[in-house]
Design an enzyme around this catalytic site. Structure first.
Site, PDB file in Angstrom:
ATOM      1  N   TYR A   1       0.845  -1.203   0.000  1.00  0.00           N
ATOM      2  CA  TYR A   1       0.000   0.000   0.000  1.00  0.00           C
ATOM      3  C   TYR A   1       0.880   1.253   0.000  1.00  0.00           C
ATOM      4  O   TYR A   1       0.738   2.115  -0.871  1.00  0.00           O
ATOM      5  CB  TYR A   1      -0.893  -0.036   1.237  1.00  0.00           C
TER       6      TYR A   1
ATOM      7  N   GLU B   1       4.139   1.773  -0.603  1.00  0.00           N
ATOM      8  CA  GLU B   1       5.015   1.974  -1.759  1.00  0.00           C
ATOM      9  C   GLU B   1       4.200   2.135  -3.039  1.00  0.00           C
ATOM     10  O   GLU B   1       4.611   2.836  -3.959  1.00  0.00           O
ATOM     11  CB  GLU B   1       6.024   0.824  -1.889  1.00  0.00           C
TER      12      GLU B   1
ATOM     13  N   LYS C   1       1.379   3.704  -3.224  1.00  0.00           N
ATOM     14  CA  LYS C   1       0.937   5.100  -3.210  1.00  0.00           C
ATOM     15  C   LYS C   1       2.107   6.047  -3.480  1.00  0.00           C
ATOM     16  O   LYS C   1       1.933   7.095  -4.095  1.00  0.00           O
ATOM     17  CB  LYS C   1       0.298   5.432  -1.861  1.00  0.00           C
TER      18      LYS C   1
ATOM     19  N   ARG D   1     -10.730  -1.135  10.087  1.00  0.00           N
ATOM     20  CA  ARG D   1     -10.070   0.072  10.571  1.00  0.00           C
ATOM     21  C   ARG D   1     -10.573   0.388  11.975  1.00  0.00           C
ATOM     22  O   ARG D   1     -11.633  -0.074  12.402  1.00  0.00           O
ATOM     23  CB  ARG D   1     -10.296   1.230   9.605  1.00  0.00           C
ATOM     24  N   VAL D   2      -9.793   1.202  12.680  1.00  0.00           N
ATOM     25  CA  VAL D   2     -10.001   1.292  14.121  1.00  0.00           C
ATOM     26  C   VAL D   2     -11.356   1.898  14.488  1.00  0.00           C
ATOM     27  O   VAL D   2     -12.023   1.395  15.400  1.00  0.00           O
ATOM     28  CB  VAL D   2      -8.812   2.019  14.787  1.00  0.00           C
TER      29      VAL D   2
ATOM     30  N   ASN E   1     -14.131  -0.623  13.695  1.00  0.00           N
ATOM     31  CA  ASN E   1     -13.992  -1.771  14.611  1.00  0.00           C
ATOM     32  C   ASN E   1     -14.525  -1.436  16.001  1.00  0.00           C
ATOM     33  O   ASN E   1     -15.354  -2.180  16.548  1.00  0.00           O
ATOM     34  CB  ASN E   1     -12.518  -2.171  14.756  1.00  0.00           C
TER      35      ASN E   1
ATOM     36  N   GLY F   1      -2.011   0.712  23.118  1.00  0.00           N
ATOM     37  CA  GLY F   1      -2.983   1.796  22.892  1.00  0.00           C
ATOM     38  C   GLY F   1      -2.374   3.181  22.985  1.00  0.00           C
ATOM     39  O   GLY F   1      -3.091   4.179  22.945  1.00  0.00           O
TER      40      GLY F   1
ATOM     41  N   ASP G   1       3.324  -0.995  12.401  1.00  0.00           N
ATOM     42  CA  ASP G   1       2.222  -0.091  12.748  1.00  0.00           C
ATOM     43  C   ASP G   1       2.818   1.266  13.173  1.00  0.00           C
ATOM     44  O   ASP G   1       3.581   1.326  14.136  1.00  0.00           O
ATOM     45  CB  ASP G   1       1.435  -0.705  13.906  1.00  0.00           C
ATOM     46  N   PRO G   2       2.490   2.359  12.473  1.00  0.00           N
ATOM     47  CA  PRO G   2       3.086   3.651  12.843  1.00  0.00           C
ATOM     48  C   PRO G   2       2.737   4.051  14.275  1.00  0.00           C
ATOM     49  O   PRO G   2       1.609   3.846  14.724  1.00  0.00           O
ATOM     50  CB  PRO G   2       2.459   4.626  11.837  1.00  0.00           C
TER      51      PRO G   2
HETATM   52  P1  NAD Z   1     -12.576   1.997   0.390  1.00  0.00           P
HETATM   53  O1  NAD Z   1     -11.903   0.686   0.451  1.00  0.00           O
HETATM   54  O2  NAD Z   1     -13.878   2.168   1.090  1.00  0.00           O
HETATM   55  O3  NAD Z   1     -12.770   2.483  -1.107  1.00  0.00           O
HETATM   56  C1  NAD Z   1     -11.932   2.115  -2.166  1.00  0.00           C
HETATM   57  C2  NAD Z   1     -12.800   1.793  -3.363  1.00  0.00           C
HETATM   58  O4  NAD Z   1     -11.952   1.423  -4.467  1.00  0.00           O
HETATM   59  C3  NAD Z   1     -13.740   0.609  -3.113  1.00  0.00           C
HETATM   60  O5  NAD Z   1     -15.030   0.929  -3.516  1.00  0.00           O
HETATM   61  C4  NAD Z   1     -13.132  -0.517  -3.954  1.00  0.00           C
HETATM   62  O6  NAD Z   1     -14.085  -1.455  -4.381  1.00  0.00           O
HETATM   63  C5  NAD Z   1     -12.498   0.261  -5.082  1.00  0.00           C
HETATM   64  N1  NAD Z   1     -11.411  -0.465  -5.740  1.00  0.00           N
HETATM   65  C6  NAD Z   1     -10.381  -1.126  -5.144  1.00  0.00           C
HETATM   66  N2  NAD Z   1      -9.593  -1.697  -6.079  1.00  0.00           N
HETATM   67  C7  NAD Z   1     -10.130  -1.380  -7.295  1.00  0.00           C
HETATM   68  C8  NAD Z   1      -9.789  -1.696  -8.628  1.00  0.00           C
HETATM   69  N3  NAD Z   1      -8.716  -2.444  -8.909  1.00  0.00           N
HETATM   70  N4  NAD Z   1     -10.564  -1.222  -9.632  1.00  0.00           N
HETATM   71  C9  NAD Z   1     -11.675  -0.469  -9.352  1.00  0.00           C
HETATM   72  N5  NAD Z   1     -12.057  -0.147  -8.099  1.00  0.00           N
HETATM   73  C10 NAD Z   1     -11.292  -0.601  -7.079  1.00  0.00           C
HETATM   74  O7  NAD Z   1     -11.520   3.063   0.955  1.00  0.00           O
HETATM   75  P2  NAD Z   1     -11.664   4.617   1.273  1.00  0.00           P
HETATM   76  O8  NAD Z   1     -11.373   4.803   2.697  1.00  0.00           O
HETATM   77  O9  NAD Z   1     -12.924   5.151   0.698  1.00  0.00           O
HETATM   78  O10 NAD Z   1     -10.414   5.195   0.461  1.00  0.00           O
HETATM   79  C11 NAD Z   1     -10.551   5.808  -0.797  1.00  0.00           C
HETATM   80  C12 NAD Z   1      -9.178   6.303  -1.264  1.00  0.00           C
HETATM   81  O11 NAD Z   1      -8.654   7.228  -0.313  1.00  0.00           O
HETATM   82  C13 NAD Z   1      -8.147   5.183  -1.403  1.00  0.00           C
HETATM   83  O12 NAD Z   1      -7.357   5.431  -2.534  1.00  0.00           O
HETATM   84  C14 NAD Z   1      -7.321   5.308  -0.148  1.00  0.00           C
HETATM   85  O13 NAD Z   1      -6.014   4.847  -0.339  1.00  0.00           O
HETATM   86  C15 NAD Z   1      -7.373   6.810   0.095  1.00  0.00           C
HETATM   87  N6  NAD Z   1      -7.160   7.097   1.525  1.00  0.00           N
HETATM   88  C16 NAD Z   1      -8.128   6.838   2.448  1.00  0.00           C
HETATM   89  C17 NAD Z   1      -7.889   7.096   3.798  1.00  0.00           C
HETATM   90  C18 NAD Z   1      -8.921   6.853   4.862  1.00  0.00           C
HETATM   91  O14 NAD Z   1      -8.644   7.093   6.044  1.00  0.00           O
HETATM   92  N7  NAD Z   1     -10.123   6.427   4.570  1.00  0.00           N
HETATM   93  C19 NAD Z   1      -6.642   7.607   4.185  1.00  0.00           C
HETATM   94  C20 NAD Z   1      -5.683   7.834   3.215  1.00  0.00           C
HETATM   95  C21 NAD Z   1      -5.944   7.593   1.883  1.00  0.00           C
HETATM   96  N1  UDP Z   2      -6.190  -0.602  15.791  1.00  0.00           N
HETATM   97  C1  UDP Z   2      -6.585  -1.092  17.028  1.00  0.00           C
HETATM   98  N2  UDP Z   2      -7.653  -1.928  17.068  1.00  0.00           N
HETATM   99  C2  UDP Z   2      -8.371  -2.275  15.983  1.00  0.00           C
HETATM  100  C3  UDP Z   2      -7.975  -1.758  14.716  1.00  0.00           C
HETATM  101  C4  UDP Z   2      -6.866  -0.935  14.659  1.00  0.00           C
HETATM  102  O1  UDP Z   2      -5.975  -0.779  18.058  1.00  0.00           O
HETATM  103  O2  UDP Z   2      -9.346  -3.039  16.126  1.00  0.00           O
HETATM  104  C5  UDP Z   2      -5.052   0.323  15.733  1.00  0.00           C
HETATM  105  C6  UDP Z   2      -3.992  -0.011  14.683  1.00  0.00           C
HETATM  106  O3  UDP Z   2      -3.056  -0.926  15.183  1.00  0.00           O
HETATM  107  C7  UDP Z   2      -3.395   1.366  14.425  1.00  0.00           C
HETATM  108  C8  UDP Z   2      -4.568   2.323  14.623  1.00  0.00           C
HETATM  109  O4  UDP Z   2      -5.543   1.599  15.382  1.00  0.00           O
HETATM  110  O5  UDP Z   2      -2.399   1.652  15.376  1.00  0.00           O
HETATM  111  C9  UDP Z   2      -5.210   2.796  13.323  1.00  0.00           C
HETATM  112  O6  UDP Z   2      -5.473   1.655  12.536  1.00  0.00           O
HETATM  113  P1  UDP Z   2      -6.254   1.720  11.150  1.00  0.00           P
HETATM  114  O7  UDP Z   2      -6.186   0.361  10.560  1.00  0.00           O
HETATM  115  O8  UDP Z   2      -7.585   2.338  11.364  1.00  0.00           O
HETATM  116  O9  UDP Z   2      -5.432   2.784  10.283  1.00  0.00           O
HETATM  117  P2  UDP Z   2      -3.879   2.956   9.917  1.00  0.00           P
HETATM  118  O10 UDP Z   2      -3.049   2.055  10.769  1.00  0.00           O
HETATM  119  O11 UDP Z   2      -3.798   2.627   8.486  1.00  0.00           O
HETATM  120  O12 UDP Z   2      -3.636   4.375  10.247  1.00  0.00           O
END
Ligand code: NAD
Ligand code: UDP
Length: 313
Positions: free
Chosen positions: A145, A147, A149, A186-187, A190, A207, A273-274
Site C-alpha cells: 500500500y 510503496e 501510493k 479500521r479502528v 472496529n 494503545g 504499525d506507525p
Molecule cells: P474503500 O476501500 O472504502 O474504497 C476504495 C474503493 O476502491 C472501493 O469501492 C473498492 O471497491 C475500489 N477499488 C479497489 N480496487 C479497485 C480496482 N482495482 N478497480 C476499481 N475499483 C477498485 O476506501 P476509502 O477509505 O474510501 O479510500 C478511498 C481512497 O482514499 C483510497 O485510494 C485510499 O487509499 C485513500 N485514503 C483513504 C484514507 C482513509 O482514512 N479512509 C486515508 C488515506 C488515503
Molecule cells: N487498531 C486497534 N484496534 C483495531 C484496529 C486498529 O488498536 O481493532 C489500531 C492499529 O493498530 C493502528 C490504529 O488503530 O495503530 C489505526 O489503525 P487503522 O487500521 O484504522 O489505520 P492505519 O493504521 O492505516 O492508520
C-alpha cells in the site's frame, strides 16, 4: 453544460460521499468501481439521479470515458483489505494511476490523486509536513500500500512534467464516517461495531499509538477545493484533522458515547504499525482556505448513528 467527473473507487467509503456531493453541486458523475471493498448500499441512493452513472470495472483495465475531471480513489484502504491480495494492491495503485493518467492526458482532464499519510511511513518527524520524505519499510506487510501510493505520486508528477497533465495530489490522513464497512477492520469502525454488539474492544499494542481522525464531510470539502484550486498548484497537500488521540483515548470515547458494557482487551501490535501520526495543514489552510470543522465527538456520534441503523444487532 454540466462538467463530467469520473470518480474511480466511487462506491467505497470516501468515494460515495464525494459522488453525492458532486451531484449536489451540479456535476455529471461517473462512478467506476470493481466492488472489492465498495458497497452497493453506498451508491444505491444515487442511482435515482439521472446525472449519475455506475460502471462496474477494474482500473487494471483501460478506462474509456470522456470527462473533464478525474478523482482517482480506487484502492483498498484498510490494512486487512489491502493485505488480502498485496500484489493486486500495488498493481491497483500503480497501474490504476497509469490508466487514469492516460485518460486525463487524452481528455485534457484535471486529475486528483488520493494519496495517503502512509507515504510518511512510521514518521520520525512529528507532526508531518508535506516536505517530509517519510520513513517507509519497502519490504513489510504494509509496503504494498505505502510503496504503491508513493510510486503513484511519482507517476503523477512525471505525467505533469513530461506530458503537462494537470495534476492535484492530496495526502489523506485517517478519515472516518458513515458508509465505512462494518467489517472494514479500521479502528473507528472496529471499535464502534464492537461497542454496539457488546463485544470486547480490541486495542492493538498498548494503545499509546496516535492517529488524527478527520470526519468524511470535512475531507470531501478539502478534495473538492483541491480539485478546483488555482492552476499550477499541484500539491502534494495534507488533508486531515490535526487533533491527535491515542487509540486508548479513542476506545474510551467510543465506550462513553455508545454507553456500552464492552471491555477493552489488548492484542499484539501488527508489524510496522506507525506509532504516531498528525498532519501539518498550513498548506491546505493557505492554498485552499480549508481546515476541518467537525470535532471527533460530533463525528463519532454521526458514525455511531449510522452503524446503529445498518447493523443487525
Ligand atoms: P474503500 O476501500 O472504502 O474504497 C476504495 C474503493 O476502491 C472501493 O469501492 C473498492 O471497491 C475500489 N477499488 C479497489 N480496487 C479497485 C480496482 N482495482 N478497480 C476499481 N475499483 C477498485 O476506501 P476509502 O477509505 O474510501 O479510500 C478511498 C481512497 O482514499 C483510497 O485510494 C485510499 O487509499 C485513500 N485514503 C483513504 C484514507 C482513509 O482514512 N479512509 C486515508 C488515506 C488515503
Ligand atoms: N487498531 C486497534 N484496534 C483495531 C484496529 C486498529 O488498536 O481493532 C489500531 C492499529 O493498530 C493502528 C490504529 O488503530 O495503530 C489505526 O489503525 P487503522 O487500521 O484504522 O489505520 P492505519 O493504521 O492505516 O492508520
Amino acid at each position: 453544460m454540466r462538467k463530467r467527473v469520473l470518480v474511480t473507487g466511487g462506491a467505497g467509503f470516501i468515494g460515495s460521499h464525494l459522488c453525492k456531493r458532486l451531484l449536489e453541486e451540479g456535476y455529471e458523475v461517473i462512478c467506476l468501481d470493481n466492488m472489492f471493498t465498495g458497497q452497493k448500499e453506498n451508491v444505491l441512493p444515487l442511482m435515482k439521479d439521472p446525472h449519475f452513472e455506475f460502471l462496474r470495472k477494474d482500473v487494471l483495465e483501460d478506462i474509456h470515458v470522456e470527462c473533464d475531471q478525474i478523482y482517482n480513489l480506487a484502492c483498498p484502504a484498510s490494512p486487512i483489505h489491502y493485505q488480502y491480495d498485496p500484489i493486486k494492491t500495488i498493481k491497483t495503485s500503480f497501474i490504476g494511476s497509469l490508466h487514469a493518467l492516460g485518460l486525463a492526458k487524452r481528455c485534457h482532464a484535471r486529475i486528483l490523486q488520493a494519496s495517503t499519510s502512509e507515504v510518511y511511513g512510521d514518521p520520525e518527524i512529528h507532526p508531518q509536513p508535506e516536505s517530509y520524505w517519510g520513513h517507509v519499510n519497502t519490504i513489510g506487510i504494509r509496503s504494498c500500500y505505502d510503496e504503491g501510493k508513493r510510486a503513484a505520486e511519482t507517476l503523477f508528477f512525471d505525467y505533469n512534467r513530461q506530458h503537462n497533465v494537470d495534476i492535484k495530489v492530496v495526502r489523506i490522513f485517517n478519515t472516518y464516517g458513515p458508509n465505512m464497512r462494518g467489517d472494514d477492520g479500521r479502528v473507528v469502525s472496529n471499535f464502534i461495531v464492537q461497542a454496539l454488539k457488546g463485544e470486547d474492544i480490541t486495542i492493538y499494542g498498548d494503545g499509546s499509538q496516535t492517529r488524527s481522525f478527520c470526519y468524511v464531510d470535512d475531507l470531501v470539502e478539502g478534495l473538492i477545493r483541491m480539485m478546483n484550486s488555482r492552476d499550477g498548484f499541484t500539491g502534494p497537500v495534507n488533508l486531515g484533522n490535526p487533533s491527535e488521540f491515542t487509540m486508548l483515548e479513542l476506545a474510551q470515547k467510543v465506550i462513553e458515547l455508545t454507553g456500552t458494557n464492552s471491555k477493552i482487551v489488548y492484542l499484539p501490535l501488527p508489524q510496522d504499525d506507525p506509532t504516531q501520526r498528525k498532519p501539518v495543514i498550513d498548506l491546505a489552510e493557505k492554498e485552499l482556505n480549508w481546515k476541518p470543522t467537525i470535532p471527533l465527538e460530533e463525528g463519532l456520534l454521526k458514525t455511531i448513528d449510522y452503524f446503529r441503523s445498518t447493523l443487525e444487532l
